[in-house]
Design a protein around this motif. Structure first.
Motif, PDB file in Angstrom:
ATOM      1  N   VAL A 112       0.834  -1.198   0.000  1.00  0.00           N
ATOM      2  CA  VAL A 112       0.000   0.000   0.000  1.00  0.00           C
ATOM      3  C   VAL A 112       0.873   1.255   0.000  1.00  0.00           C
ATOM      4  CG1 VAL A 112      -1.828   1.254   1.200  1.00  0.00           C
ATOM      5  CG2 VAL A 112      -1.804  -1.249   1.217  1.00  0.00           C
ATOM      6  N   PHE A 113       1.952   1.210   0.774  1.00  0.00           N
ATOM      7  CA  PHE A 113       2.867   2.347   0.821  1.00  0.00           C
ATOM      8  C   PHE A 113       3.488   2.610  -0.543  1.00  0.00           C
ATOM      9  CE2 PHE A 113       7.345   3.598   1.073  1.00  0.00           C
ATOM     10  CZ  PHE A 113       7.218   4.854   1.633  1.00  0.00           C
ATOM     11  N   TRP A 114       3.975   1.569  -1.195  1.00  0.00           N
ATOM     12  CA  TRP A 114       4.628   1.761  -2.492  1.00  0.00           C
ATOM     13  C   TRP A 114       3.643   2.207  -3.558  1.00  0.00           C
ATOM     14  CZ3 TRP A 114       9.545   2.423  -2.698  1.00  0.00           C
ATOM     15  CH2 TRP A 114      10.384   1.811  -1.777  1.00  0.00           C
ATOM     16  N   ARG A 115       2.398   1.730  -3.485  1.00  0.00           N
ATOM     17  CA  ARG A 115       1.393   2.188  -4.446  1.00  0.00           C
ATOM     18  C   ARG A 115       1.107   3.671  -4.255  1.00  0.00           C
ATOM     19  NH1 ARG A 115      -2.271  -1.355  -3.523  1.00  0.00           N
ATOM     20  NH2 ARG A 115      -3.573  -0.155  -2.089  1.00  0.00           N
ATOM     21  N   SER A 116       0.986   4.106  -3.000  1.00  0.00           N
ATOM     22  CA  SER A 116       0.756   5.528  -2.726  1.00  0.00           C
ATOM     23  C   SER A 116       1.960   6.368  -3.129  1.00  0.00           C
ATOM     24  CB  SER A 116       0.452   5.730  -1.237  1.00  0.00           C
ATOM     25  OG  SER A 116      -0.711   5.036  -0.850  1.00  0.00           O
ATOM     26  N   LEU A 117       3.150   5.859  -2.904  1.00  0.00           N
ATOM     27  CA  LEU A 117       4.355   6.577  -3.321  1.00  0.00           C
ATOM     28  C   LEU A 117       4.407   6.721  -4.832  1.00  0.00           C
ATOM     29  CD1 LEU A 117       7.090   7.864  -2.662  1.00  0.00           C
ATOM     30  CD2 LEU A 117       8.099   5.566  -2.730  1.00  0.00           C
ATOM     31  N   GLY A 118       4.042   5.666  -5.551  1.00  0.00           N
ATOM     32  CA  GLY A 118       4.009   5.748  -7.012  1.00  0.00           C
ATOM     33  C   GLY A 118       3.012   6.779  -7.508  1.00  0.00           C
TER      34      GLY A 118
ATOM     35  N   LEU B  90       0.619   9.678  -1.352  1.00  0.00           N
ATOM     36  CA  LEU B  90       1.358   9.357  -0.132  1.00  0.00           C
ATOM     37  C   LEU B  90       0.894  10.184   1.060  1.00  0.00           C
ATOM     38  CD1 LEU B  90       3.656   7.648   1.017  1.00  0.00           C
ATOM     39  CD2 LEU B  90       5.242   9.471   0.379  1.00  0.00           C
ATOM     40  N   GLN B  91       0.593  11.454   0.856  1.00  0.00           N
ATOM     41  CA  GLN B  91       0.200  12.307   1.978  1.00  0.00           C
ATOM     42  C   GLN B  91      -1.171  11.914   2.535  1.00  0.00           C
ATOM     43  OE1 GLN B  91       2.315  14.231   3.391  1.00  0.00           O
ATOM     44  NE2 GLN B  91       3.837  13.819   1.805  1.00  0.00           N
TER      45      GLN B  91
END
Length: 292
Positions: free
Chosen positions: A70-76, A226-227
């Motif tokens: 989930v973190f990497w998807r939001s970062l992308g 991400l935010q």
């Protein structure tokens, strides 16, 4: 021969140094506390033993964050928004500022008045939301880019910088047969690299830190930047949704430690960019602040 400074000047410099030191510590200490918490154990956080240095050092929080899909998807999503949004911002800012900076443009005072008007009176949230909805941009990345396509403040900074360029140089280029677009691309932008880099940093940081737009327009979890992901963890303590692995009793992590870790990881990329453009940033800020 060095100039002898008076007692008043030395006192003034000492006061400024102390004041800036206090301000710097005020900014740095909270960041150091968050960093220490992210590397501390769960017991140390629960017992409140963490100050400015990690207690019972461990990296379990970072392992969990960096392994979270989930973190990497939001970062992308955030990276896409920052890159595409900054590119659109710079194109519109430069193409708007250049003609407005030329003295022979007719009606530019009226246009500038309209731009300044948008700085003073901004559109209310509800009409803006309805417009975005009518355009079919809800739950799309366009909703995070198009409403913020142009900043009037950054436009005025760019306009002021372009005005400082010698008109004789541009006239010579026109005499040589260069079009306005070639003048902009071959002369104006290369001579304005500091202000261009500065505005790119302003826009990129604005997109990176923007969570309010996603809070309004994004309800689909797969499109969350991400935010907004960070907001859900900190403000709503929604750990089970963002870190289902954290429910495993074998993980030596705590919600507070995960929150601090996500803050560090979310802040680090934008901090790493600044040292490489610091020289251009300082020069560009000075150029944009001087009006001739």
């Amino acid at each position: 021969m060095p100039i002898k400074r008076s007692a008043g000047e030395r006192t003034f410099d000492t006061f400024n140094i102390l004041l800036l030191l206090v301000i710097s510590l005020t900014v740095i200490i909270p960041f150091l506390y968050i960093l220490a918490c992210s590397f501390s154990s769960t017991n140390a956080l629960i017992q409140g033993r963490v100050k400015l240095w990690p207690v019972e050092f461990n990296v379990d929080n970072y392992v969990l964050v960096l392994q979270n899909d989930v973190f990497w998807r939001s970062l992308g999503v955030t990276v896409i928004v920052v890159v595409s949004g900054t590119l659109l911002n710079m194109v519109l800012t430069v193409l708007t500022a250049y003609p407005l900076s030329r003295p022979k443009l007719k009606g530019k005072r009226l246009i500038l008045l309209g731009i300044v008007f948008t700085m003073i009176f901004q559109a209310p949230i509800i009409p803006t939301y309805l417009l975005v909805k009518q355009l079919g941009m809800l739950n799309t990345l366009w909703a995070l880019v198009v409403p913020l396509a142009l900043s009037a403040f950054n436009l005025l900074i760019c306009l002021t910088s372009f005005r400082s360029l010698p008109e004789e140089l541009l006239e010579a280029a026109r005499v040589d047969g260069m079009s306005e677009y070639r003048i902009l691309g071959r002369i104006v932008i290369p001579l304005s690299v500091p202000i261009v880099v500065t505005l790119m940093l302003f826009y990129a940081v604005s997109h990176w830190n923007n969570y309010f737009s996603s809070l309004l327009y994004i309800t689909n979890r797969s499109a969350r930047p991400l935010q907004l992901y960070l907001y859900n963890i900190i403000a709503q303590f929604n750990m089970s949704e963002s870190f289902p692995e954290a429910l495993d009793a074998t993980m030596k992590v705590s919600p507070q430690g995960l929150q601090m870790t996500v803050i560090i990881v979310s802040t680090l990329p934008i901090l790493l960019i600044y040292p490489f453009i610091q020289r251009h940033f300082i020069k560009g800020a000075l150029l944009g602040s001087i009006k001739e």
